[in-house]
Design a protein around this motif. Structure first.
Motif, PDB file in Angstrom:
ATOM      1  N   ASP A 120       0.852  -1.197   0.000  1.00 41.99           N
ATOM      2  CA  ASP A 120       0.000   0.000   0.000  1.00 41.99           C
ATOM      3  C   ASP A 120       0.883   1.241   0.000  1.00 41.99           C
ATOM      4  N   GLU A 124      -3.560   4.214   0.898  1.00 40.14           N
ATOM      5  CA  GLU A 124      -4.981   4.391   0.647  1.00 40.14           C
ATOM      6  C   GLU A 124      -5.840   3.433   1.456  1.00 40.14           C
ATOM      7  N   PRO A 223     -12.196   9.316   1.114  1.00 39.37           N
ATOM      8  CA  PRO A 223     -10.890   9.227   1.782  1.00 39.37           C
ATOM      9  C   PRO A 223     -10.977   9.220   3.306  1.00 39.37           C
ATOM     10  N   ARG A 228     -11.683   4.257   4.569  1.00 34.35           N
ATOM     11  CA  ARG A 228     -10.532   3.353   4.606  1.00 34.35           C
ATOM     12  C   ARG A 228     -10.947   1.997   5.157  1.00 34.35           C
ATOM     13  N   ARG A 231     -12.725   0.238   2.467  1.00 35.43           N
ATOM     14  CA  ARG A 231     -11.813  -0.275   1.452  1.00 35.43           C
ATOM     15  C   ARG A 231     -11.161  -1.578   1.907  1.00 35.43           C
ATOM     16  N   THR A 243     -14.518   5.738  -6.918  1.00 31.39           N
ATOM     17  CA  THR A 243     -14.580   7.071  -6.303  1.00 31.39           C
ATOM     18  C   THR A 243     -15.654   7.947  -6.910  1.00 31.39           C
TER      19      THR A 243
END
Length: 624
Positions: A120, A124, A223, A228, A231, A243
């Motif tokens: 990563d 992100e 974001p 997170r 994600r 997005t």
């Protein structure tokens, strides 16, 4: 020193695929097929809960052959969660495992951080969170074992979230029924917006989000910290994260939230919708459907004033595990819609066909007024903005009536469907109680003073104005208006302050003679002079016992506060109420047969007298 992985007795039950009491029985009965094979001893006690060595438990299950899981050894690692484990850390490590394919048990802190930077590099998903972790051999070994015991990382997450940490958090979520219903609502919304190019903005409930995401090409994540976490779960579950999208279905769950928080979330949902967005809100029916007062009513009206509520649905009870008696509800809000009408449906007493419900939702989103609806009924927004309920109780779709009366022959056939049924007996197993019995009685007035009982007055209702197609029941203790029903809109308009029954309420009449009955469904109006007795949690008797006492033991001409009831222990009260409930059902079945016999007799006389019916004496069956 490395700590041995452990299991609780509940974990053992899950591992062996038996109920928890079965494991307790195994501990008390060490003899298995003629041999003594004692249950392993506990090696620790944490928070008052005994812990057992995982390997000893697995070996014992294999030696004794007990349980229903031949793969217990493979499944055991997923249940032995370390005491130091944190749910967020486990999810993070599962994501790291899924992205790297690397086993974690042999990594030190520096190697762990380097691995996160490698997979990563743009930070992100998990890099900054992993940098806050330090090597924990027990936790890392558990994650490796969990993945090894599962059918992939997604299955590992599902096993973890159904394990010990979930039970310790005492989280009781949504039932499978409401999850399937929400999936249907999302599918209908996605189809209306165009299907393939529509993304899901999921709720904060991660397990619900995972189920809903199955039908979408991607989920929309920002974001922020919550983005997170989303994600990371998307990596584990195998969902695509995007997005931006041409259209979105935004799902918000306010189940369990306070009234203020729920109304804030609903307002934010409505404001956030664009012309190609549809919002779906799940919450308490008390907030989404029922009447509100004061500031709460004004805030909800302000949210709805734009006219973008396409459909509101009241759901049956029992869909929220933390509060079985509370109803949930769903709002479907359409961005860019400005219409002063909406569709509403009360599914509390319906057999729900999800395909038909999806059709109703699609039609509501398309403003299809001429279409026939299975569940939804049209309504105006003005009464809601004036302080009325969003979904009146009992509201149903308009249906075409059938013309003409039933023939004598049809009435006979209908009656014989019941009279031809065998009447099963009802038996109760009873035995002398041990010891000397001390009978303690308490008056209903004492129960009221002790907070175990509450009396609610009935409402003076004009029965002549009843609607034969209505869905709101009107009850009395003597059932003299048993067939009376009101239209839900009329019930709210004519009797706005009337008390509705709750399941288990006792409807009683004091004069001319004491009578009582139990309402098992709730949601009904009670016509005066009948009144309601509502037992509170912890009451020393149950509703069936209270009704039987009023019907059989209360003296005519006395005040209801003076009627006496036995003061029973909780177990005795529950057993007695269960027995009397069975007796009441048996009596109701007998009365149904008596009524059917009366209808059959009347129809036979009238049918034969009119020449419309003939009786075959050879094939006519007679009991005896």
């Amino acid at each position: 020193m490395e700590r041995r992985p452990t299991l609780t007795l509940t974990d053992v039950a899950l591992l062996a695929r038996v109920s928890r009491p079965v494991v307790s029985m195994w501990r008390r009965r060490p003899r298995v097929r003629g041999q003594q094979v004692p249950f392993p001893s506990a090696i620790a006690t944490v928070g008052g809960v005994k812990r057992f060595d995982r390997d000893e438990i697995v070996t014992w299950l294999e030696q004794t052959g007990r349980g229903n899981n031949p793969e217990a050894r493979q499944d055991a690692p997923a249940l032995s969660i370390p005491d130091s484990a944190d749910a967020q850390h486990v999810v993070m490590l599962l994501c790291l495992h899924a992205m790297s394919g690397t086993e974690l048990a042999n990594l030190d802190t520096a190697e762990l951080h380097a691995l996160a930077e490698q997979i990563d590099p743009a930070d992100e998903i998990l890099q900054r969170e992993v940098h806050q972790l330090r090597a924990d051999p027990d936790l890392f070994s558990y994650v490796d074992d969990l993945v090894g015991a599962s059918y992939g990382v997604s299955d590992a997450l599902a096993r973890f979230e159904s394990g010990r940490l979930q039970r310790q958090a005492a989280e009781r979520g949504l039932s499978e029924g409401v999850v399937e219903l929400l999936c249907t609502v999302c599918d209908a919304a996605q189809a209306h917006l165009g299907g393939e190019s529509v993304a899901l903005v999921p709720p904060s409930d991660h397990r619900l989000a995972s189920r809903l995401a199955d039908g979408f090409p991607g989920i929309l994540a920002g974001p922020a910290v919550s983005g997170r976490d989303l994600r990371r779960r998307a990596v584990i579950e195998g969902f695509e994260v995007i997005t931006e999208a041409r259209g979105t279905v935004r799902v918000v769950s306010v189940v369990g939230e306070s009234e203020t928080v729920a109304l804030d979330a609903l307002d934010e949902l409505v404001v956030s919708l664009g012309p190609t967005d549809i919002g779906i809100a799940l919450g308490s029916a008390a907030v989404l459907c029922d009447e509100l007062t004061g500031n709460a009513e004004q805030r909800r009206s302000q949210t709805l004033r734009a006219g973008n509520l396409a459909m509101a649905i009241r759901l049956p009870r029992g869909l929220w595990k933390a509060a079985h008696q509370q109803s949930l509800a769903v709002w479907i809000v359409q961005g860019g819609r400005h219409n002063q009408s909406l569709r509403m449906a009360d599914l509390t007493s319906e057999n729900i066909d999800l395909t038909d419900l999806a059709s109703d939702i699609s039609a509501a989103l398309m403003l299809a007024e001429a279409r026939a609806y299975r569940y939804a009924r049209g309504g105006e927004l003005a009464p809601v903005l004036a302080g009325g309920p969003v979904v009146p109780r009992g509201v149903r779709a308009v249906r075409l009536g059938t013309a003409g009366s039933t023939s004598h022959l049809d009435q006979i056939h209908t009656a014989t469907l019941t009279t031809s049924e065998p009447v099963l007996g009802y038996d109760v197993t009873a035995a002398p109680a041990p010891g000397q019995i001390l009978l303690k009685q308490r008056s209903l007035g004492e129960l009221v003073a002790a907070g175990q009982l509450a009396m609610k007055r009935g409402t003076r209702i004009e029965i002549g104005g009843r609607d034969l197609d209505g869905t709101v029941r009107v009850l009395t203790a003597d059932a003299n208006v048993e067939d009376a029903r009101l239209d839900p809109f009329d019930a709210v308009r004519l009797y706005p302050r009337a008390t509705r029954t709750e399941p288990g309420d006792v409807i009683f009449l004091q004069r001319p003679r004491p009578l009582a009955r139990v309402d098992l469904e709730g949601g009904a109006l009670v016509a005066s002079p009948s009144r309601i007795l509502r037992l509170q949690p912890g009451a020393s008797i149950g509703p069936q016992v209270l009704a039987a006492i009023i019907n059989l033991l209360a003296r005519p001409g006395t005040d209801w506060q003076t009627w006496s009831a036995p003061d029973l222990h909780a177990s005795e009260a529950e057993a007695l109420d269960t027995a009397l409930s069975g007796a009441a059902q048996y009596l109701a079945n007998l009365q149904r047969h008596v009524q059917a016999t009366h209808d059959l007799t009347t129809s036979l006389i009238r049918g034969v007298a009119s020449g419309a019916v003939s009786i075959d004496p050879i094939n006519t069956k007679r009991a005896g």
